[in-house]
Design a protein around this motif. Structure first.
Motif, PDB file in Angstrom:
ATOM      1  N   LEU A   1       0.828  -1.207   0.000  1.00 23.70           N
ATOM      2  CA  LEU A   1       0.000   0.000   0.000  1.00 23.70           C
ATOM      3  C   LEU A   1       0.861   1.255   0.000  1.00 23.70           C
ATOM      4  N   ASN A   2       1.952   1.230   0.734  1.00 18.11           N
ATOM      5  CA  ASN A   2       2.842   2.390   0.747  1.00 18.11           C
ATOM      6  C   ASN A   2       3.510   2.583  -0.604  1.00 18.11           C
ATOM      7  N   LEU A   3       3.869   1.498  -1.254  1.00 18.48           N
ATOM      8  CA  LEU A   3       4.443   1.598  -2.593  1.00 18.48           C
ATOM      9  C   LEU A   3       3.422   2.189  -3.569  1.00 18.48           C
ATOM     10  N   LEU A   4       2.183   1.714  -3.508  1.00 21.54           N
ATOM     11  CA  LEU A   4       1.135   2.243  -4.380  1.00 21.54           C
ATOM     12  C   LEU A   4       0.861   3.718  -4.093  1.00 21.54           C
ATOM     13  N   ASP A   5       0.920   4.096  -2.828  1.00 22.28           N
ATOM     14  CA  ASP A   5       0.746   5.502  -2.470  1.00 22.28           C
ATOM     15  C   ASP A   5       1.840   6.327  -3.129  1.00 22.28           C
ATOM     16  N   TRP A   6       3.091   5.875  -3.024  1.00 25.03           N
ATOM     17  CA  TRP A   6       4.186   6.625  -3.626  1.00 25.03           C
ATOM     18  C   TRP A   6       4.048   6.683  -5.144  1.00 25.03           C
ATOM     19  N   ILE A   7       3.698   5.566  -5.765  1.00 22.64           N
ATOM     20  CA  ILE A   7       3.575   5.526  -7.230  1.00 22.64           C
ATOM     21  C   ILE A   7       2.487   6.469  -7.717  1.00 22.64           C
ATOM     22  N   THR A   8       1.323   6.422  -7.078  1.00 25.36           N
ATOM     23  CA  THR A   8       0.229   7.292  -7.529  1.00 25.36           C
ATOM     24  C   THR A   8       0.550   8.760  -7.256  1.00 25.36           C
ATOM     25  N   THR A   9       1.185   9.047  -6.133  1.00 23.14           N
ATOM     26  CA  THR A   9       1.583  10.424  -5.833  1.00 23.14           C
ATOM     27  C   THR A   9       2.622  10.896  -6.841  1.00 23.14           C
ATOM     28  N   HIS A  10       3.626  10.087  -7.076  1.00 22.56           N
ATOM     29  CA  HIS A  10       4.690  10.433  -8.026  1.00 22.56           C
ATOM     30  C   HIS A  10       4.111  10.688  -9.411  1.00 22.56           C
ATOM     31  N   TYR A  11       3.242   9.815  -9.868  1.00 18.68           N
ATOM     32  CA  TYR A  11       2.644   9.970 -11.198  1.00 18.68           C
ATOM     33  C   TYR A  11       1.843  11.268 -11.289  1.00 18.68           C
ATOM     34  N   GLY A  12       1.022  11.505 -10.302  1.00 16.35           N
ATOM     35  CA  GLY A  12       0.212  12.722 -10.313  1.00 16.35           C
ATOM     36  C   GLY A  12       1.051  13.984 -10.299  1.00 16.35           C
ATOM     37  N   LEU A  13       2.118  13.972  -9.525  1.00 12.45           N
ATOM     38  CA  LEU A  13       2.964  15.165  -9.418  1.00 12.45           C
ATOM     39  C   LEU A  13       3.830  15.374 -10.649  1.00 12.45           C
ATOM     40  N   THR A  14       4.437  14.314 -11.154  1.00 18.95           N
ATOM     41  CA  THR A  14       5.408  14.472 -12.236  1.00 18.95           C
ATOM     42  C   THR A  14       4.796  14.414 -13.626  1.00 18.95           C
ATOM     43  N   LYS A  15       3.774  13.624 -13.812  1.00 17.39           N
ATOM     44  CA  LYS A  15       3.198  13.469 -15.155  1.00 17.39           C
ATOM     45  C   LYS A  15       1.979  14.350 -15.396  1.00 17.39           C
ATOM     46  N   LEU A  16       1.250  14.669 -14.333  1.00 18.15           N
ATOM     47  CA  LEU A  16       0.015  15.419 -14.505  1.00 18.15           C
ATOM     48  C   LEU A  16       0.065  16.822 -13.906  1.00 18.15           C
ATOM     49  N   GLY A  17       1.167  17.164 -13.253  1.00 23.83           N
ATOM     50  CA  GLY A  17       1.311  18.498 -12.688  1.00 23.83           C
ATOM     51  C   GLY A  17       0.395  18.787 -11.512  1.00 23.83           C
ATOM     52  N   MET A  18      -0.014  17.761 -10.812  1.00 23.30           N
ATOM     53  CA  MET A  18      -0.886  17.945  -9.659  1.00 23.30           C
ATOM     54  C   MET A  18      -0.092  18.509  -8.481  1.00 23.30           C
ATOM     55  N   THR A  19      -0.786  18.874  -7.428  1.00 24.79           N
ATOM     56  CA  THR A  19      -0.167  19.460  -6.247  1.00 24.79           C
ATOM     57  C   THR A  19      -0.313  18.512  -5.066  1.00 24.79           C
ATOM     58  N   GLU A  20       0.769  18.320  -4.333  1.00 22.91           N
ATOM     59  CA  GLU A  20       0.746  17.513  -3.110  1.00 22.91           C
ATOM     60  C   GLU A  20      -0.054  18.261  -2.051  1.00 22.91           C
ATOM     61  N   LEU A  21      -1.010  17.579  -1.417  1.00 21.90           N
ATOM     62  CA  LEU A  21      -1.835  18.221  -0.400  1.00 21.90           C
ATOM     63  C   LEU A  21      -1.124  18.354   0.940  1.00 21.90           C
ATOM     64  N   ASN A  22      -0.237  17.413   1.250  1.00 30.07           N
ATOM     65  CA  ASN A  22       0.497  17.471   2.510  1.00 30.07           C
ATOM     66  C   ASN A  22       1.534  18.587   2.393  1.00 30.07           C
ATOM     67  N   PRO A  23       1.430  19.634   3.235  1.00 30.45           N
ATOM     68  CA  PRO A  23       2.342  20.777   3.075  1.00 30.45           C
ATOM     69  C   PRO A  23       3.809  20.431   3.300  1.00 30.45           C
ATOM     70  N   ILE A  24       4.096  19.498   4.182  1.00 28.54           N
ATOM     71  CA  ILE A  24       5.492  19.103   4.412  1.00 28.54           C
ATOM     72  C   ILE A  24       6.025  18.364   3.190  1.00 28.54           C
ATOM     73  N   ALA A  25       5.269  17.384   2.712  1.00 26.45           N
ATOM     74  CA  ALA A  25       5.685  16.624   1.530  1.00 26.45           C
ATOM     75  C   ALA A  25       5.778  17.524   0.302  1.00 26.45           C
ATOM     76  N   ARG A  26       4.875  18.498   0.202  1.00 21.23           N
ATOM     77  CA  ARG A  26       4.908  19.423  -0.940  1.00 21.23           C
ATOM     78  C   ARG A  26       6.218  20.207  -0.959  1.00 21.23           C
ATOM     79  N   ARG A  27       6.636  20.724   0.195  1.00 15.80           N
ATOM     80  CA  ARG A  27       7.893  21.480   0.251  1.00 15.80           C
ATOM     81  C   ARG A  27       9.099  20.595  -0.044  1.00 15.80           C
ATOM     82  N   ILE A  28       9.062  19.382   0.468  1.00 17.73           N
ATOM     83  CA  ILE A  28      10.156  18.440   0.187  1.00 17.73           C
ATOM     84  C   ILE A  28      10.227  18.156  -1.307  1.00 17.73           C
TER      85      ILE A  28
END
Length: 93
Positions: free
Chosen positions: A6-33
């Motif tokens: 589940l953690n791997l899938l979370d990372w994959i879907t987050t990574h895809y959304g951020l890098t391929k679709l230009g989405m924004t991370e909702l977690n402010p700490i993770a977004r800054r990182i």
């Protein structure tokens, strides 16, 4: 194993959304990182976070560690569902 998958899938879907679709991370700490260190920083943040969650669950629940992990599994499943829904919406446009 379920927790790790589940953690791997979370990372994959987050990574895809951020890098391929230009989405924004909702977690402010993770977004800054992510903004500062990119995908390597995001992956490192994720691994540290997962380790801390497992460690805190172990310390706070003792013998009931397995139940705590299932609760975290449910939370990560919801995050993956949210990420997947957002990816679906973005790719349907």
């Amino acid at each position: 194993i379920v927790f790790a998958l589940l953690n791997l899938l979370d990372w994959i879907t987050t990574h895809y959304g951020l890098t391929k679709l230009g989405m924004t991370e909702l977690n402010p700490i993770a977004r800054r990182i992510f903004e500062r260190w990119g995908t390597v920083g995001l992956y490192t943040w994720k691994q540290v976070g997962v380790g801390l969650i497992a460690f805190i669950a172990y310390l706070t629940t003792g013998a009931d560690f397995e139940s705590a992990l299932w609760l975290y599994n449910a939370v990560f499943a919801l995050v993956i569902a949210w990420n997947s829904f957002q990816i679906y919406r973005a790719t349907r446009r």
